[in-house]
Design an enzyme around this catalytic site. Structure first.
Site, mmCIF file in Angstrom:
data_model
loop_
_atom_site.group_PDB
_atom_site.id
_atom_site.type_symbol
_atom_site.label_atom_id
_atom_site.label_comp_id
_atom_site.label_asym_id
_atom_site.label_seq_id
_atom_site.Cartn_x
_atom_site.Cartn_y
_atom_site.Cartn_z
ATOM 1 N N TYR A 53 0.850 -1.193 0.000
ATOM 2 C CA TYR A 53 0.000 0.000 0.000
ATOM 3 C C TYR A 53 0.887 1.244 0.000
ATOM 4 O O TYR A 53 1.259 1.775 1.047
ATOM 5 C CB TYR A 53 -0.931 0.002 1.210
ATOM 6 C CG TYR A 53 -2.036 -1.034 1.140
ATOM 7 C CD1 TYR A 53 -2.288 -1.753 -0.030
ATOM 8 C CD2 TYR A 53 -2.837 -1.295 2.245
ATOM 9 C CE1 TYR A 53 -3.302 -2.694 -0.090
ATOM 10 C CE2 TYR A 53 -3.855 -2.237 2.187
ATOM 11 C CZ TYR A 53 -4.079 -2.931 1.018
ATOM 12 O OH TYR A 53 -5.086 -3.867 0.962
ATOM 13 N N HIS A 128 -1.654 -12.013 0.350
ATOM 14 C CA HIS A 128 -2.426 -10.978 -0.343
ATOM 15 C C HIS A 128 -3.195 -11.498 -1.556
ATOM 16 O O HIS A 128 -4.316 -11.066 -1.820
ATOM 17 C CB HIS A 128 -1.486 -9.840 -0.769
ATOM 18 C CG HIS A 128 -2.164 -8.533 -0.926
ATOM 19 N ND1 HIS A 128 -1.517 -7.329 -0.785
ATOM 20 C CD2 HIS A 128 -3.442 -8.211 -1.210
ATOM 21 C CE1 HIS A 128 -2.361 -6.337 -0.986
ATOM 22 N NE2 HIS A 128 -3.541 -6.847 -1.243
ATOM 23 N N SER A 208 -13.208 -3.197 0.040
ATOM 24 C CA SER A 208 -14.044 -2.339 -0.788
ATOM 25 C C SER A 208 -15.524 -2.566 -0.490
ATOM 26 O O SER A 208 -16.331 -2.747 -1.402
ATOM 27 C CB SER A 208 -13.760 -2.570 -2.278
ATOM 28 O OG SER A 208 -14.233 -1.499 -3.062
ATOM 29 N N PRO A 209 -15.910 -2.558 0.781
ATOM 30 C CA PRO A 209 -17.299 -2.867 1.142
ATOM 31 C C PRO A 209 -18.302 -1.828 0.660
ATOM 32 O O PRO A 209 -19.490 -2.123 0.564
ATOM 33 C CB PRO A 209 -17.261 -2.926 2.666
ATOM 34 C CG PRO A 209 -16.138 -2.020 3.042
ATOM 35 C CD PRO A 209 -15.102 -2.229 1.969
ATOM 36 N N LEU A 210 -17.828 -0.631 0.344
ATOM 37 C CA LEU A 210 -18.714 0.410 -0.155
ATOM 38 C C LEU A 210 -18.638 0.540 -1.674
ATOM 39 O O LEU A 210 -19.208 1.448 -2.252
ATOM 40 C CB LEU A 210 -18.368 1.760 0.497
ATOM 41 C CG LEU A 210 -18.486 1.791 2.017
ATOM 42 C CD1 LEU A 210 -17.995 3.122 2.566
ATOM 43 C CD2 LEU A 210 -19.920 1.537 2.452
ATOM 44 N N GLY A 211 -17.901 -0.366 -2.314
ATOM 45 C CA GLY A 211 -17.860 -0.377 -3.766
ATOM 46 C C GLY A 211 -16.752 0.437 -4.385
ATOM 47 O O GLY A 211 -16.641 0.473 -5.606
#
Length: 296
Positions: A53, A128, A208-211
């Site tokens: 990251y 990963h 990415s739970p909110l897209g």
């Protein structure tokens, strides 16, 4: 904040995905640290990171170092914070991603993460991504060795199939505690993996739970009025953000789910954390994805 379990560790039901603090478009260091501190203030005790990251070439571990400094500068006891990092991917600095799942690379990656985080043992270390050039058992075997040597206390997998989870569980046993796949209202193809995690007692950490990263795909500057999704409608009725409703929906889908939404501002991380205490009714859930009446 309500809690959930990852292995033997109890964590806040909503974690922090720290990637936006280090990749393209990242905030300055002061705001990044303020975001991490805001998460801790809100009850977040799970921070997800990875050695890959970062933004530019030569910055490997940028996010890990940022988190370590933020925790060190926090003051008080941060011993209840579980920092989950990952190894096996790289970023050359041109926006692309690479994958390397060889045992030698994973050992070197883990040792680098240990040094940057300033710890003797990593709380949760995750592979990963599977490397198609390396037999899966060899990559997972590297995690087994790291567990046996005490360099990591718990192991996890990311971007994996149900078959890969099952094979890894045979190798790692109780040392395997989590799976991290992409999952959101718009990407729901990991339902079989979530069910397998439930049966095996593994936590499922949807990335990415909110897209999206920079903003939720459920919301945005061009969102029409009235709301264009069921999430917007429920949010308007509750007087909260659609992102908060989305995270509460995720928590309601399975007791093993621990969302790790990204954030780059204190305001957004506080809003995400509040989802842990938002309980949606049966009627509200029936209007959301994943039911016969729900809409995406």
């Amino acid at each position: 904040m309500r809690t959930r379990r990852i292995g033997s560790v109890e964590v806040g039901a909503v974690g922090l995905g720290a990637m936006p603090l280090s990749i393209e478009g990242r905030p300055d260091r002061a705001r990044a640290v303020a975001t991490i501190h805001a998460a801790l203030d809100a009850g977040v005790t799970l921070i997800d990171t990875a050695d890959s990251y970062h933004w530019h070439a030569g910055e490997r571990g940028h996010n890990e170092e940022l988190i370590a400094r933020a925790l060190a500068g926090r003051g008080g006891d941060t011993g209840d914070v579980l920092v989950a990092t990952k190894g096996g991917r790289g970023r050359p600095g041109d926006g692309s991603w690479t994958v390397n799942g060889t045992p030698g690379h994973l050992r070197r990656a883990c040792e680098g993460s240990l040094a940057r985080l300033g710890v003797e043992s990593i709380g949760l270390y995750q592979l990963h991504k599977p490397d198609p050039a390396v037999p899966w058992a060899e990559s997972v075997g590297a995690l087994r060795t790291l567990l046996d040597e005490g360099k990591i206390r718990m192991a996890g997998l990311s971007n994996v199939t149900a078959a890969q989870i099952s094979e890894a569980y045979e190798i790692l046993g109780d040392g395997l505690v989590s799976v991290q796949n992409r999952y959101s209202p718009m990407v729901r193809d990991s339902d079989p993996e979530i069910e397998l995690c439930r049966r095996l007692g593994l936590a499922f950490l949807p990335w990415s739970p909110l897209g999206g990263i920079s903003r939720s795909s459920l919301d945005g500057p061009s969102a029409p009025d009235p709301p264009r999704t069921a999430f917007h409608a429920v949010a308007a009725e509750r007087g909260v953000s659609p992102q908060r409703v989305c995270l509460a929906w995720l928590l309601a889908r399975s007791p093993v789910i621990v969302p790790i939404p990204g954030a780059s501002r204190p305001e957004s991380v506080r809003d995400s954390a509040a989802a842990a205490d938002l309980t949606l009714s049966g009627d509200e859930l029936a209007r959301l994805p994943g039911t016969t009446d729900g809409t995406a």
